[in-house]
Design an enzyme around this catalytic site. Sequence first.
Site, mmCIF file in Angstrom:
data_model
loop_
_atom_site.group_PDB
_atom_site.id
_atom_site.type_symbol
_atom_site.label_atom_id
_atom_site.label_comp_id
_atom_site.label_asym_id
_atom_site.label_seq_id
_atom_site.Cartn_x
_atom_site.Cartn_y
_atom_site.Cartn_z
ATOM 1 N NE ARG A 270 38.767 46.010 103.216
ATOM 2 C CZ ARG A 270 38.642 47.283 103.543
ATOM 3 N NH1 ARG A 270 39.617 48.125 103.267
ATOM 4 N NH2 ARG A 270 37.557 47.725 104.156
ATOM 5 C CG HIS A 274 35.421 48.081 100.250
ATOM 6 N ND1 HIS A 274 34.619 48.474 99.197
ATOM 7 C CD2 HIS A 274 34.954 46.884 100.640
ATOM 8 C CE1 HIS A 274 33.709 47.551 98.976
ATOM 9 N NE2 HIS A 274 33.887 46.574 99.831
ATOM 10 C CE1 TYR A 284 38.138 50.988 106.818
ATOM 11 C CE2 TYR A 284 37.318 52.884 105.607
ATOM 12 C CZ TYR A 284 37.856 51.614 105.614
ATOM 13 O OH TYR A 284 38.108 50.973 104.420
#
Length: 373
Positions: A270, A274, A284
């Site tokens: 992706r 999220h 991250y």
Amino acid sequence: MMQNMGSILGLDRLEQIQASFEMVQILNPEGEIVNNDIEIDLTDEQLLELMKRMVFAREFDEQTNSYSQQGRMGFFAPSRGQEAAMIASHFAFDKDDWLFGGYRDLPQVIMHGASVADMYHWSKGHVKGQRGGYDKEVNATIPQIIIGAQMVQAQGNAFGQKLKGSKQVTFAYTGDGGTSEGDTYEALNFAGVFKSPLIMFFQNNGYAISTPIEIQTHAKTLAQKAVAAGVPGVQVDGNDPLATYMVSKAAREYAANGNGPVVIELVTNRMKPHSTMGDDPLRYRDQASLDYWAQRDPLERFQRYLMKRGILTEDMLEQYHQEAIELIRQGIEASEQEPAMDLAESLKWQYQGAMPAHLVEQYQQLKGESSND
């Protein structure tokens, strides 16, 4: 001594098992055929239709993210970069087959027959976004919020299909995070024992929110998790539409012929957060990772292939984008014209028959509160 101990523990067999799960690929990132062992059985018209649907999925992501930033949406999980994993896999199934997806799988539900407005109602928590409120009958459940729960539900549906002697199959999607949930393993084990016609797609997009796949599992692939259940498992380049479609089609035929379930790991990524609820992937992930996957964009890969074949032009591609944008615009406007949901009335959707006493009490309380406003 250590060598003997390794032999006793079967470490050599473990290495052999893990090495046997080679990723299936037909198209490389440059849009070139690199695997001639698999014959592509799609006509030019079907290839263009697949491209059109993938473009829709990309625009659905782009436009919905924009609507979310404008405050016009509820929860939304971006899917940019996963168009081949989602749409090319779905392309292998019939409308009579049953689809069970998660909260990122809205594009497949639309392709299965739900309207854009249906999915926007779902995002806002409106009762019209529930399956019974869809504009027409669709063999798909609403996108599941509970991670992995759709797999147990899909297994129940698939087992029911087998008991009825149906040729329909059930196909279900979860992310790599879903493979860390017990529901997924329970569904897989049950389906393996009873040979349920279930195709389980593990969309390995690299992260369960901010948790990388390396921290979720020590297994080198997600496909090999099928071994313990005695079920075929295949790892596929999920950014390759042709490989994704052909493996999915073969799995559907296998399940429809009474052979039982199949696990397919779709290796993808992706490219966005999220969800639109404040996640920042750069906290991250590093830019190098994002750049790496951007070079493997499934739309660009498929576009290059079709243009090299001479069946897709820039003008056609632009038309696909504009048609998708218009359809999505109509969907958001239709959802915004729907009257606000009556919370009390939504309780009536919980049971097919009469409401139990505790819901009747809640219904009366809510109606009483409404009358006092």
